[in-house]
Design an enzyme around this catalytic site. Structure first.
Site, PDB file in Angstrom:
ATOM      1  N   ASP A  88       0.750  -1.279  -0.091  1.00  0.00           N
ATOM      2  CA  ASP A  88      -0.034   0.119   0.045  1.00  0.00           C
ATOM      3  C   ASP A  88       1.073   1.314  -0.158  1.00  0.00           C
ATOM      4  O   ASP A  88       2.051   1.202   0.584  1.00  0.00           O
ATOM      5  CB  ASP A  88      -0.753  -0.049   1.228  1.00  0.00           C
ATOM      6  CG  ASP A  88      -1.947  -1.026   1.282  1.00  0.00           C
ATOM      7  OD1 ASP A  88      -2.436  -1.491   0.087  1.00  0.00           O
ATOM      8  OD2 ASP A  88      -2.465  -1.405   2.044  1.00  0.00           O
TER       9      ASP A  88
ATOM     10  N   ASP B  74      -6.976  -1.270  -4.534  1.00  0.00           N
ATOM     11  CA  ASP B  74      -8.037  -1.174  -3.555  1.00  0.00           C
ATOM     12  C   ASP B  74      -8.808  -0.014  -4.048  1.00  0.00           C
ATOM     13  O   ASP B  74     -10.096  -0.139  -3.744  1.00  0.00           O
ATOM     14  CB  ASP B  74      -7.378  -0.412  -2.233  1.00  0.00           C
ATOM     15  CG  ASP B  74      -6.523  -1.688  -1.670  1.00  0.00           C
ATOM     16  OD1 ASP B  74      -6.648  -2.698  -1.676  1.00  0.00           O
ATOM     17  OD2 ASP B  74      -5.605  -1.196  -0.712  1.00  0.00           O
TER      18      ASP B  74
END
Length: 178
Positions: A123, A137
């Site tokens: 991330d 995401d």
């Protein structure tokens, strides 16, 4: 047969673009930032948006940490269902088709990380105090929003079609007193 080729071409090109962008950005972050490092080109922007190398072994928003194997299996199943069902969705249902392309790209993007990064999803997008996320995401989330919006708009459209034609008050005729 031609329809299936066209449909799968749309699905795989769209999802492939998302997967490539997701994997490219994650690779750049892994190569250039150590875990926890922050990069922001403009200091004034840092409190609001920045690139942070982080990882996740659960799902979006940091839920279910350490349960990556379950979500890898789930992502695989979701991908298979989307690939099977996509050609059966009418071309006119653009919102469902778009949602499926986004969700397939996002699911496979994170699945690739889970498989090749020892269950860890990279991330890097950090906005305000929101949990750190990635392109995959974002696509999954946007896909869900598009899906919900499409269902809402279709229900409204269907409801309008069901209304009888005489539900509106009759128009009054104006007469010229002259």
């Amino acid at each position: 047969m031609k329809k299936y080729i066209r449909d799968y071409l749309i699905l795989f090109l769209s999802a492939g673009f998302i997967i490539a962008l997701d994997q490219l950005t994650k690779s750049l972050v892994r190569q250039n930032l150590a875990i926890g490092d922050v990069w922001s080109p403009w200091p004034w922007l840092t409190p609001y948006a920045r690139i942070v190398h982080w990882y996740n072994t659960g799902v979006a928003l940091g839920f279910f940490q350490g349960k990556g194997d379950i979500f890898a299996i789930l992502a695989f199943i979701v991908a298979i269902v989307i690939i099977f069902y996509f050609p059966r969705v009418p071309v006119q249902d653009w919102s469902l088709r778009l949602a499926m392309c986004l969700q397939l790209g996002g699911a496979v993007g994170n699945l690739i990380d889970r498989i090749f990064q020892n269950g860890i999803v990279t991330d890097f997008i950090s906005v305000g105090n929101f949990p750190v996320f990635n392109i995959a995401d974002s696509c999954i989330t946007i896909g869900v929003i598009v899906l919900l919006l499409g269902v809402y708009l279709q229900e409204r459209k269907d409801k309008q079609k069901q209304l009888p034609a005489d539900t509106h008050p009759p128009a009054t005729e104006e007469h010229d007193p002259a």
